[in-house]
Design an enzyme around this catalytic site. Sequence first.
Site, mmCIF file in Angstrom:
data_model
loop_
_atom_site.group_PDB
_atom_site.id
_atom_site.type_symbol
_atom_site.label_atom_id
_atom_site.label_comp_id
_atom_site.label_asym_id
_atom_site.label_seq_id
_atom_site.Cartn_x
_atom_site.Cartn_y
_atom_site.Cartn_z
ATOM 1 C CG HIS A 104 31.440 52.182 42.258
ATOM 2 N ND1 HIS A 104 32.184 52.397 41.126
ATOM 3 C CD2 HIS A 104 31.844 50.982 42.729
ATOM 4 C CE1 HIS A 104 33.007 51.368 40.908
ATOM 5 N NE2 HIS A 104 32.825 50.497 41.882
ATOM 6 C CD GLU A 160 31.798 46.018 37.853
ATOM 7 O OE1 GLU A 160 31.728 45.334 38.880
ATOM 8 O OE2 GLU A 160 32.828 46.101 37.179
ATOM 9 C CG ASN A 188 33.425 48.755 34.811
ATOM 10 O OD1 ASN A 188 33.647 49.783 34.174
ATOM 11 N ND2 ASN A 188 33.055 48.768 36.081
HETATM 12 S S1 NCW Z 1 35.218 43.540 42.790
HETATM 13 C C1 NCW Z 1 34.966 43.941 41.259
HETATM 14 N N1 NCW Z 1 35.586 45.035 40.767
HETATM 15 C C2 NCW Z 1 36.756 45.563 41.305
HETATM 16 C C3 NCW Z 1 36.348 46.749 42.171
HETATM 17 O O1 NCW Z 1 37.431 47.372 42.772
HETATM 18 C C4 NCW Z 1 35.555 47.802 41.403
HETATM 19 O O2 NCW Z 1 34.931 48.678 42.289
HETATM 20 C C5 NCW Z 1 34.516 47.125 40.559
HETATM 21 O O3 NCW Z 1 33.891 48.057 39.716
HETATM 22 C C6 NCW Z 1 37.456 45.935 40.086
HETATM 23 O O4 NCW Z 1 36.340 46.214 39.182
HETATM 24 C C7 NCW Z 1 35.104 45.932 39.811
HETATM 25 N N2 NCW Z 1 34.206 43.240 40.505
HETATM 26 C C8 NCW Z 1 33.576 42.100 40.960
HETATM 27 C C9 NCW Z 1 34.399 40.923 40.730
HETATM 28 C C10 NCW Z 1 33.941 39.826 41.582
HETATM 29 C C11 NCW Z 1 33.743 38.636 40.763
HETATM 30 C C12 NCW Z 1 33.262 37.524 41.583
HETATM 31 C C13 NCW Z 1 32.777 36.456 40.698
HETATM 32 C C14 NCW Z 1 32.131 35.379 41.479
HETATM 33 C C15 NCW Z 1 31.544 34.359 40.601
#
Ligand code: NCW
Length: 476
Positions: free
Chosen positions: A120, A166, A306
Amino acid sequence: MSLPSDFQWGFATAAYQIEGSADVDGRGPSIWDAFCAIPGKIADGSSGAVACDSYKRTKEDIDLLKSLGAKAYRFSISWSRCIPLGGRNDPVNQKGIDHYVKFVDDLLEAGITPFITLFHWDLPDALDKRYGGFLNKDEFTADFENYARVLFKAIPKCKHWITFNEPWCTSILGYNSGYFAPGHTSDRSRSAVGDSARECWIVGHNILIAHGKAVKVYREEFKPVNGGEIGITLNGDAVLPWDPEDPADVEACDRKIEFAISWFADPIYFGKYPDSMLKQLGDRLPTFTPEEVALVKGSNDFYGMNHYTANYIKHKTGTPPDDDFLGNLETLFYSKSGECIGPETQSFWLRPHAQGFRDLLNWLSKRYGYPKIYVTENGTSLKGENDMNLEQIVEDDFRVKYFDDYVKAMAKAYSEDGVNVRGYLAWSLMDNFEWAEGYETRFGVTYVDYENDQKRYPKKSAKAMKPLFESLIEKK
Ligand code: NCW
């Protein structure tokens, strides 16, 4: 509406976001330790060095999960606690391994099913420095394979493994926008040439190969003896056409999902990249060798999903701007009529829209042949939560409604649409280090008082989860 009787529900976290104890028991630095040290990268200038102190509070965390009635817990393992320098020829840190072995024993003792994420986002920094981390296919995939084998061997009692969380975020946010570690900015110019200009696509490709290698090891060396299952977790937003009457906007919706999800899921289910990406990216996208296709195709026992938000999608005409990696589409929260997709949250990228969740569950199921799905993350931040007092914070009705809407949308997808969803892990068990947003954004169902010894206070949403699921899960 209902959910199956064996449905797994619980909460999720990630190592760097909650553990703290950055220098304890032989842990080595990760790329996130290095990234946080660069001024301006994290909104509040913080890091995960202390976070929720969960490395030292495993009993407290398990008691919390128990008190909330959770059946499952998804957490990630810190690679650099287990192999501080990361590589296959580097020493294994037994203290790090023992920590996770005991944690899994304690979870099982408490009747909670572990879901382990191997990766992660916290790559051992030594691997980035030594050979460029994800960019070096041979070294990176061999080192990940070795790390995965060490953990599979150490924790045979875990039956649910997730290789990567992700990879879109690692590839695009880490190597295109520079918003996440290691902060590279590649493929930001149409005229750019050579590998350094297309790092983000190379990183995505190499993660797929690393995933395939770990799955092969699991299936050949561990699954026959231990049973269990393994898959990857992909992020993806729901889509609505900006103008439902405009065929270009309707077509752009599929393209948006393909660039986010199918980038990884098509190789895993079909052995190739989506046509829309091949068309737009040409030879900027790496090609799979026949051996790589064999490794990657069919490498999911389940689909880890997710999901947080939805966007209106608008096709852009004309020459794509240099810094737009998708080339010709725009994602927006407002439609032409000024109608918004959902209320604001503390996260600029997140607007609740539960129907989109149901739609996306259906889209994925149709495209990939109704795979078993675990929702490995879903949740929300709440606008201004960080500035409220404790009494207000624990009354998080906004989050209660979010979960109520989303879980019921999922139950309808299962019972009315035939989607094979088997588990749901809410993000997150507790407020934590929200990467580039630091501690200002809170996603927890439990409030963490960072100023006062990391004390935990379950919010209303934490307590609402058990009755919600009990009302939906079919009785045996
Ligand atoms: S930051 C993000 N997240 C949050 C994080 O706490 C977790 O670890 C991740 O798996 C909640 O879920 C995921 N995702 C990225 C979002 C950023 C989107 C930016 C888009 C820019 C175009």
